[in-house]
Design a protein around this motif. Structure first.
Motif, PDB file in Angstrom:
ATOM      1  N   THR A  77       0.758 -24.343  20.788  1.00 35.71           N
ATOM      2  CA  THR A  77       1.101 -24.257  22.210  1.00 35.71           C
ATOM      3  C   THR A  77       1.018 -22.822  22.719  1.00 35.71           C
ATOM      4  OG1 THR A  77       2.595 -26.155  21.941  1.00 35.71           O
ATOM      5  CG2 THR A  77       2.839 -24.833  23.932  1.00 35.71           C
ATOM      6  N   PHE A 218      -5.662 -25.912  22.220  1.00 36.54           N
ATOM      7  CA  PHE A 218      -4.531 -26.467  21.471  1.00 36.54           C
ATOM      8  C   PHE A 218      -5.021 -27.168  20.203  1.00 36.54           C
ATOM      9  CE2 PHE A 218      -1.704 -29.955  20.371  1.00 36.54           C
ATOM     10  CZ  PHE A 218      -0.449 -29.360  20.389  1.00 36.54           C
ATOM     11  N   GLY A 273      -2.704 -33.763  21.732  1.00 41.35           N
ATOM     12  CA  GLY A 273      -3.177 -32.808  22.733  1.00 41.35           C
ATOM     13  C   GLY A 273      -4.269 -33.385  23.599  1.00 41.35           C
TER      14      GLY A 273
END
Length: 573
Positions: A77, A218, A273
């Motif tokens: 993140t 990500f 993600g």
């Protein structure tokens, strides 16, 4: 009448040939993607053939697993946020402003993405710290014994953010380049300042590119092995991917079931993600109805030169400084020495090129694996793209989706799936591929198929299929249409895809690090193992040679950019 019957007979034969080719393609997808990924799923969920919820609870109740999972989420993140900030700013400067020398700037921004992460990480390690040859030359090195600043979770986030920023740059630039100028001109005519027009119109419309780029960053960070291993292991910052690697190294086959479950959790993080990206994009569907195709451009006026300087200082700083540190380390005989006329040597380069058997063998193995992967995926990709674009059906869509999953999953997970599938000899023929280059090739085919397929699909979408349809109507067989019409038309896109596959496979580490053995090494994994064993100056020399090779290959491919479909080469403006 006979002519008509003959034509119908030829058409029937062509249809049967297409069915046969499609069957072969589906068998290929099953062998390289469905079988290994299914084996991994089975081993992780029910290794003994029975679902055991208690075993799953025991594994995920371990403090080390929780710590590694939390660190993985924070790392992915945080680095995605940093990559999004950097990539979006650079993309805005390149795509919608009037700065100059854009082509060269784009090349320099994309180059760090093409440099293998283990080489980039080694360069950053050699730039900072008390043993930095470059800082020692300048008298700026920290005192001996000082903890390396990058051996931390924050260091991992920074290096990954810088490495993945080009991914966001590519996604946002593509989104911004599609914006027409009349929307902003309308806002300006109503009195809106350039800044307000950019914030209120351009950014909302570039939302899809921002979300897609952030999701790519990500997923890439969650599945990255080199950066967490080279910075996190010495810094005692465990992540899921390093925990998987260490447990396999320590326990071998005994850890397969537990490691398979950990790999599935890592894959779940990566896929989450992508799912979150899809959910965000569906929440608000923005479509542009434009009166003009004129691309959007903001005139920076007196701010153009400062913007150009800022972009170039950042791009060259991120690219040149670490590579200078890597080069200076490669030019000394002992790690930590200052580069002077007395300590300068080319011994590391001569050893890497001529005397080190393992390095030479690793390079040859990587070269033929990269070439074989590119050739096989091109041969398979052209007819598969034909069915995806011109003859779609449910089976083809499922096959395409499976290959997308194989590409989206972390390379380490794909490698483990290949191990589980081929750890035992192949039935009937009783041939074992484990510990050979062939298992690495299988994993590459699983993990890189989409990288070859996407450019070919794009090439098919840009073609007029009237010639192929006319040949089909008069009864031309599938292979004749493929040879005389389809391949000549789609060859530039297929060639570009093959080159991208070759470039990324030649120096990769994510897949091969779990598959190499003492007798079968790849050049990408060799850099990591050399650094791990303390041969830092030799590892730096190999890293420099890899960067030179990547740079030369990119320049060579760029010389053909005018013959390739637009958008195929990511570093081409």
């Amino acid at each position: 009448m006979k002519s008509k019957s003959l034509t119908l007979s030829l058409r029937d034969r062509a249809v049967r040939t297409e069915i046969s080719v499609l069957t072969v393609l589906l068998v290929f997808v099953t062998a390289v993607a469905v079988a290994p990924l299914s084996r991994l799923l089975f081993e992780g969920i029910a290794p003994s053939g029975v679902f055991d919820w208690g075993r799953i609870q025991r594994i995920f109740n371990q403090a080390s697993v929780w710590r590694a999972a939390v660190n993985t989420l924070i790392m992915a993140t945080g680095s995605a946020a940093l990559a999004t900030l950097i990539g979006a700013l650079l993309a805005a400067a390149v795509a919608v402003t009037d700065i100059r020398t854009k082509a060269s700037l784009v090349f320099c921004v994309i180059l760090p993405l093409m440099i293998p992460p283990q080489v980039a990480t080694l360069a950053w390690i050699n730039l900072f710290g008390s043993s930095s040859t470059l800082l020692s030359m300048l008298g700026l090195a920290a005192e001996a014994g000082t903890r390396h600043p990058l051996y931390s979770l924050e260091g991992i986030i920074i290096v990954l953010g810088l490495h993945n920023a080009p991914l966001v740059f590519l996604a946002v630039r593509a989104s911004l380049r599609a914006l027409p100028s009349d929307l902003v001109e309308a806002a300006r005519s109503e009195g809106a300042s350039p800044l307000r027009a950019f914030l209120s119109i351009v950014l909302p419309l570039a939302r899809s590119g921002l979300i897609s780029g952030a999701a790519l960053a990500f997923v890439s960070a969650a599945g990255n092995f080199a950066v967490p291993a080279m910075l996190g292991i010495p810094g005692r910052v465990p992540t899921l991917i390093t925990l998987i690697y260490q447990r396999l190294s320590d326990y071998g086959q005994e850890a397969f079931a537990d490691v398979a479950l950990l790999s599935l959790s890592l894959g779940a993080i990566a896929v989450s993600g992508l799912l979150f990206q899809s959910w965000l994009l569906r929440r608000r569907d923005i479509r542009i109805t434009s009166l003009t195709a004129t691309p959007l451009r903001f005139s920076l006026g007196p701010w153009r030169r400062p913007t150009e300087i800022a972009c170039w200082v950042f791009a060259l700083g991120v690219l040149v400084l670490p590579l200078l540190a890597l080069l200076s380390t490669a030019l000394v005989s002992g790690y930590g020495q200052a580069l002077t006329t007395e300590t300068a040597t080319l011994k590391n380069f001569t050893n890497a090129l001529f005397h080190h058997t393992m390095i030479r063998g690793a390079f040859m193995t990587s070269a033929w694996l990269a070439a074989a992967t590119a050739v096989i995926l091109t041969i398979v990709g052209i007819p598969l793209a034909y069915f995806i674009v011109w003859r779609p059906n449910s089976l083809v869509r499922v096959a395409s989706a499976v290959l997308e999953v194989g590409y989206a999953l972390p390379g380490t997970l794909v490698a483990l799936a290949a191990i589980l599938l081929l750890i035992k000899p192949i039935p009937i023929i009783q041939v074992s591929l484990y510990g050979t280059p062939w298992i690495i090739l299988l994993a590459y085919l699983t993990n890189r198929s989409v990288l070859s397929l996407r450019p070919i699909v794009s090439g098919f979408m840009q073609l007029d299929r009237s010639l192929e349809e006319a040949a089909r109507v008069v009864g031309a067989g599938f292979f004749r249409r493929l040879r005389d019409i389809i391949i000549p038309l789609v060859a530039p896109a297929a060639g570009a895809g093959a080159i991208l596959v070759f470039l990324t496979v030649l120096t990769e580490i994510q897949v091969s690090v779990l598959l190499v053995t003492s007798s079968t090494r790849t050049i990408g994994a060799s850099v990591y193992f050399l650094e791990e064993s303390g041969a830092t100056t030799l590892a730096a020399a190999v890293g420099v040679l890899i960067v030179v090779a990547v740079f030369c290959l990119m320049l060579f491919v760029s010389s053909f950019k005018d013959r390739l479909p637009k958008g195929i080469l990511p570093w081409a403006e």
